[in-house]
Enzyme design. Structure first.
Site, mmCIF file in Angstrom:
data_model
loop_
_atom_site.group_PDB
_atom_site.id
_atom_site.type_symbol
_atom_site.label_atom_id
_atom_site.label_comp_id
_atom_site.label_asym_id
_atom_site.label_seq_id
_atom_site.Cartn_x
_atom_site.Cartn_y
_atom_site.Cartn_z
ATOM 1 N N HIS A 81 -2.346 3.480 6.221
ATOM 2 C CA HIS A 81 -3.321 2.433 6.516
ATOM 3 C C HIS A 81 -4.731 3.016 6.433
ATOM 4 O O HIS A 81 -5.623 2.442 5.810
ATOM 5 C CB HIS A 81 -3.064 1.867 7.912
ATOM 6 C CG HIS A 81 -4.090 0.898 8.364
ATOM 7 N ND1 HIS A 81 -4.194 -0.387 7.858
ATOM 8 C CD2 HIS A 81 -5.091 1.008 9.275
ATOM 9 C CE1 HIS A 81 -5.195 -1.017 8.439
ATOM 10 N NE2 HIS A 81 -5.762 -0.189 9.286
ATOM 11 N N ARG B 259 0.878 -1.178 0.000
ATOM 12 C CA ARG B 259 0.000 0.000 0.000
ATOM 13 C C ARG B 259 0.911 1.223 0.000
ATOM 14 O O ARG B 259 1.735 1.406 0.899
ATOM 15 C CB ARG B 259 -0.968 -0.002 1.179
ATOM 16 C CG ARG B 259 -0.365 -0.036 2.562
ATOM 17 C CD ARG B 259 -1.437 0.228 3.627
ATOM 18 N NE ARG B 259 -0.990 -0.110 4.966
ATOM 19 C CZ ARG B 259 -0.264 0.682 5.763
ATOM 20 N NH1 ARG B 259 0.108 1.871 5.330
ATOM 21 N NH2 ARG B 259 0.093 0.286 6.966
ATOM 22 N N TYR C 173 6.778 4.725 10.811
ATOM 23 C CA TYR C 173 7.253 3.349 10.912
ATOM 24 C C TYR C 173 7.878 2.773 9.634
ATOM 25 O O TYR C 173 8.338 1.649 9.630
ATOM 26 C CB TYR C 173 6.115 2.429 11.377
ATOM 27 C CG TYR C 173 4.842 2.494 10.552
ATOM 28 C CD1 TYR C 173 4.699 1.776 9.376
ATOM 29 C CD2 TYR C 173 3.766 3.291 10.968
ATOM 30 C CE1 TYR C 173 3.541 1.839 8.621
ATOM 31 C CE2 TYR C 173 2.593 3.354 10.210
ATOM 32 C CZ TYR C 173 2.494 2.631 9.052
ATOM 33 O OH TYR C 173 1.334 2.691 8.309
#
Length: 369
Positions: free
Chosen positions: A264, A260, A273
């Site tokens: 999210h 992706r 992250y």
């Protein structure tokens, strides 16, 4: 050898990252191949506009899909009209391929239950935000279909993070024991919010987990729409097979390896992250230019076609936004009507408490525009 009989540690591909053919091209006519490309372009543009709507405060939290168009469109095209699709919360492109209107996708993320209502004859279940609960729903529906002697396949999507949920284990174990016509489609996009794939399992692949349940598992390049179609179509046909000589169980686990590109959800900050180098590396595998290159090289697409498709997509998405935003916003009390088929005494009590609070604070406190 069937594509499903490949070693689950060996990834199935048809197109490489440059759009060059490296495998067996599925038997699809020119119109279908161009239509798949159009759906992927539509999904990418829709995604960008939806994120923009959320940033402008015109829509609630939204889960972007960019990067996953190839897996969604390729797999959805592999279904027959009577088959069923069970989405998680990111399958906007797959839903649209099946006939689910984009304006209803927007309505759902705008907080309206109308966005969960599939048109008559569109065999899609509502979006499932709780992780992996839809895997159980799909197996239950597929088992019922088998008991009714129907020939239908049931495709259910979930993420790599969903494989860590007990629901997924229970669903696949049940599917294996009762030989249900279920196709488990794992969108391995490398990150379950901020948790990387390697923290989900010690297995070399997710696909190989199928062997523990007694059925086939296959890993596919999820950013290759043609390979995804090929693998999913084989799984769908096996799910509906009534060949007495077929010794394989009907279920299949497909692990579609992809990425992706965005967050999210719009409530997430992926820069916390993961680093940009990783994102850029995966963007070189982008499914849209890969398919476009293949279509151009084989004479199925040219500049004029691409320009026409881009204009069409912009118009379709603009119309969907206009339709969604012109739909009256739901009254807040409607949320109590959609929990169960019929309101329970507990839900009625909550509704009454909410109504009392609303009367004390006034409607301005619950303004939903």
């Amino acid at each position: 050898m069937s594509v499903l009989q490949r070693d689950p540690r060996e990834q199935v591909r048809v197109l490489d990252e440059d759009g060059t053919v490296v495998g067996d091209v599925p038997d699809l006519d020119d119109e279908t191949l161009v239509s798949m490309y159009r759906e992927m372009k539509l999904a990418r543009h829709f995604d960008a506009r939806a994120v923009s709507l959320q940033r402008q405060g015109r829509m609630g939290t939204y889960p972007p899909l960019s990067g996953q168009e190839g897996a969604q469109v390729g797999s959805a095209y592999a279904l027959d009209e009577a088959d069923w699709l069970f989405p998680s919360y990111r399958e906007h492109a797959a839903l649209h391929v099946r006939g689910f209107p984009l304006d209803r996708v927007l309505l759902y993320w705008m907080g309206s239950e109308r966005g969960n209502q599939a048109p008559e004859g569109v065999n899609t279940f509502p979006a499932a935000v709780p992780i992996a609960t839809q895997t159980l729903h799909a197996v239950g529906a597929s088992w019922a279909s088998k008991l009714k002697d129907e020939r239908k396949a049931f495709l259910v999507y979930f993420g790599d993070g969903g494989t860590s949920e007990g629901d997924t284990h229970e669903a696949m174990n049940f599917a294996g024991v009762f030989d249900t016509p279920t196709v488990f489609f794992c969108n391995n996009n490398q990150w379950a919010i901020s948790v990387p794939r390697e923290r989900q399992t010690a297995s070399e692949t997710l696909a190989q987990k199928a062997h523990a349940y007694g059925f086939q598992g296959v890993q596919v390049d999820g950013m290759d729409p043609l390979a995804t179609y090929q693998v999913t179509r084989a799984a769908v046909e096996k799910a509906k097979s009534e060949d007495p000589e077929n010794e394989e169980l009907r279920p299949t686990l497909i692990e579609a390896v992809q990425y992706r590109f965005g967050a999210h959800t719009t409530a997430d900050d992926p820069t916390v992250y993961r680093d940009n180098d990783e994102v850029e590396k995966w963007k070189r595998k982008d499914p849209i230019p890969r398919l476009e290159t293949f279509l151009r090289d084989t004479g199925r697409l040219d500049d004029a076609d691409v320009e026409r498709i881009e204009r069409e997509v912009q118009e379709v998405v603009a119309d969907a936004i206009t339709t969604a935003e012109s739909t009256p916003r739901p009254d807040p009390t409607e949320m109590f009507d959609s929990v169960y088929a019929d309101r329970t005494p507990d839900i009625d009590a909550q509704r009454e408490s909410f109504t009392d609070l609303r009367e004390r604070l006034g409607d301005d406190a619950f303004h939903n525009e």
